[in-house]
Every structure is written in C-alpha cells, then in structure tokens.
Design an enzyme around this catalytic site. Sequence first.
Site, PDB file in Angstrom:
ATOM      1  N   CYS A 101     -16.786  -4.675 -39.040  1.00 34.60           N
ATOM      2  CA  CYS A 101     -17.531  -5.866 -38.634  1.00 34.60           C
ATOM      3  C   CYS A 101     -16.591  -6.737 -37.798  1.00 34.60           C
ATOM      4  O   CYS A 101     -15.516  -7.120 -38.272  1.00 34.60           O
ATOM      5  CB  CYS A 101     -17.981  -6.615 -39.884  1.00 34.60           C
ATOM      6  SG  CYS A 101     -18.725  -8.223 -39.571  1.00 34.60           S
ATOM      7  N   CYS A 215     -20.015  -6.406 -31.669  1.00 32.95           N
ATOM      8  CA  CYS A 215     -20.636  -6.508 -32.988  1.00 32.95           C
ATOM      9  C   CYS A 215     -21.026  -5.082 -33.325  1.00 32.95           C
ATOM     10  O   CYS A 215     -21.623  -4.388 -32.483  1.00 32.95           O
ATOM     11  CB  CYS A 215     -21.865  -7.409 -32.942  1.00 32.95           C
ATOM     12  SG  CYS A 215     -22.857  -7.369 -34.458  1.00 32.95           S
TER      13      CYS A 215
HETATM   14  N1  DGL Z   1     -21.920  -6.398 -37.744  1.00 32.16           N
HETATM   15  C1  DGL Z   1     -21.297  -7.655 -37.679  1.00 32.16           C
HETATM   16  C2  DGL Z   1     -20.254  -7.731 -36.564  1.00 32.16           C
HETATM   17  O1  DGL Z   1     -19.717  -6.722 -36.145  1.00 32.16           O
HETATM   18  C3  DGL Z   1     -22.103  -8.939 -37.649  1.00 32.16           C
HETATM   19  C4  DGL Z   1     -23.510  -9.081 -38.015  1.00 32.16           C
HETATM   20  C5  DGL Z   1     -23.824 -10.403 -38.703  1.00 32.16           C
HETATM   21  O2  DGL Z   1     -24.064 -11.425 -38.054  1.00 32.16           O
HETATM   22  O3  DGL Z   1     -23.778 -10.365 -39.942  1.00 32.16           O
HETATM   23  O4  DGL Z   1     -19.904  -8.795 -36.113  1.00 32.16           O
END
Ligand code: DGL
Length: 290
Positions: A101, A215
């Site tokens: 993430c 993301c």
């Molecule tokens: N998958 C997460 C990232 O790479 C973020 C998603 C969220 O806002 O929770 O930033």
Amino acid sequence: MTTETISAAHQASAPSADPAPLDPAHIDPAAPILLFDSGVGGLTVLEEVRKQLPDAPVIYAADTAGLPYGSKTEAQIAARVAGLLGRMTERFHPRLVCIACNTASTIALGMVREVLEVPIVGTVPAIKPAAAMTRTGVIGLLGTEATIRQAYVDRLEHEFAQGKVLLRYAAPGLVDAAEAKLRGEPVDSAAITGAAEALRAMPGGERIDTVVLACTHFPLLEEELSQAFGPGVRFVHGAQGIARQIARLTEGQQWARQAPDRALLTGRTDIPDAYGDMLKRYGLEKVERF
Ligand code: DGL
C-alpha cells in the site's frame, strides 16, 4: 492498445534502510509472507509474488474496517498500520511483511521498521522508472489524497525527476472503483475518465506520456485507465519489482505450505460470493476476521 505497463520496484530507502536477507537456516519453512493493504489493492502485488514464489505460504491482510486510508490523517494511518502489523506479526510469525500500500508505506514504513524485527518491504510511487521512461518530460501521478501530499513523494520527485514535470492528482474514486470491480459490481466510469481529464487539464497535462499508478488498487483498473488516457500513455507501478525484492530477501529459504492460504479482513467477513471467488482466484482459500 499502445499502452504499455512497466513494473518497477522502489524499495523505500528513507527514512530507514532496506532490510537485509535473513539466514535461511533460521526460517521456519511454514512461516508465511504477510501482505498488507487497506483492501484489494495488495492483490496486485500478490499476483506477482505468486508468479515468482509459487510455493510461498501467504497471508493476505486487508484492513477493510479502515478502508479507505487515503482520506485519513497521517496519525490515524500510522496508528492503524503499526498496531495491526504489530498484532499480526505476533500472532502469525511471518518471515517477511510487505506493506502493499503506497499510502501506508509513504507514511509509516520507517516507523514500522523501527518497531518490528521482521524484514519489511514497502511500496512507494514508481517515480524513478517513470522519469527514465518519459519522452515528453511530463509525468502524471495518480494516488490517494494522503499519498500525494507526502514529503516522501517530494523526496522521490527531487531525487529522481529533476528537470521533469510531475503532475499529481488524488483519485479516491479509483479506490472505490477497483474495490467494486473485484466484487463483480459495475465500475464507476466517471471516476476513471474524471481522473484522466483532471491530469490532462493541469498545466502541461496534454503532454503526459507516462502515468505512475501510485496506489496498489489502480493497476486493477489499468485497462479502463488506458482507454481513458488514450494511445501513447504508459503506466508504471511497482508490483513486479516488489515481488523481485521479496524473492531476493527470501533467497535460499525453504517453503512448506501447511494449510491453505487465507485472507484476513478487519471488517465483515460475510462477503458476497463474487468477492470470495475472486480471493480464491488469488489462491486465498479461507477468509477470517482479524
Ligand atoms: N491501496 C492503497 C494504496 O496503495 C490505498 C487505498 C486506500 O485509500 O485505502 O495507497
């Protein structure tokens, strides 16, 4: 389609150093890799881990009770990530943790590395390869609200994209769209065209030829994004390189899966069938509440 995806890893090098490989003799062959995200985004990293380490036992942890991270404060995100990873590593003894993430990594990676003993691989925006790829010198970056304001991103831009233009846009709607897509629900196409149009409308935006998917949810929408941006735009994200980094750090270690791989959700586990089936396609046979 003229759009091309190039994956690249950026192991977070600041504020703490990359972990060193552990001595293979001290690793329990059943010890899993723990992949952590707020939702389904980390599955884009899991997909690459499966290709490079097919025998690795994996626990996929999604903080679905905390989703989305992008609209939270730095303090909220750091507290959730450090607290959950602390409890998860105590309970499951992973050999390695991957924070799959960008939001969590750009905010909490250094802090989590300081408090946990296990090697931790982070995921940060792939600005370096994007800067090497762009021909026009104009790069778009799509991330969450929290990610695009991080000093970590400023540092990557300063270090790797000198002389280029980096246009950042927060696209929280794409997180919802990716979650919907993997649940088998209709995707909000306005969120996708809106993100492309917003980047194009920024000064110099019409010259964007490379877009950083900052993301882990966003590569799940690459086809839709590719259509929205049109031909001649390439997308960059880190999944493949992160999997390579995990393979490097676990080189020589034995793998013995003793139980089916599982998904841990911090939110409800009475999930729709389509969601459960999708998790199974990633090799996550069981779903448990954490
Ligand atoms: N998958 C997460 C990232 O790479 C973020 C998603 C969220 O806002 O929770 O930033």
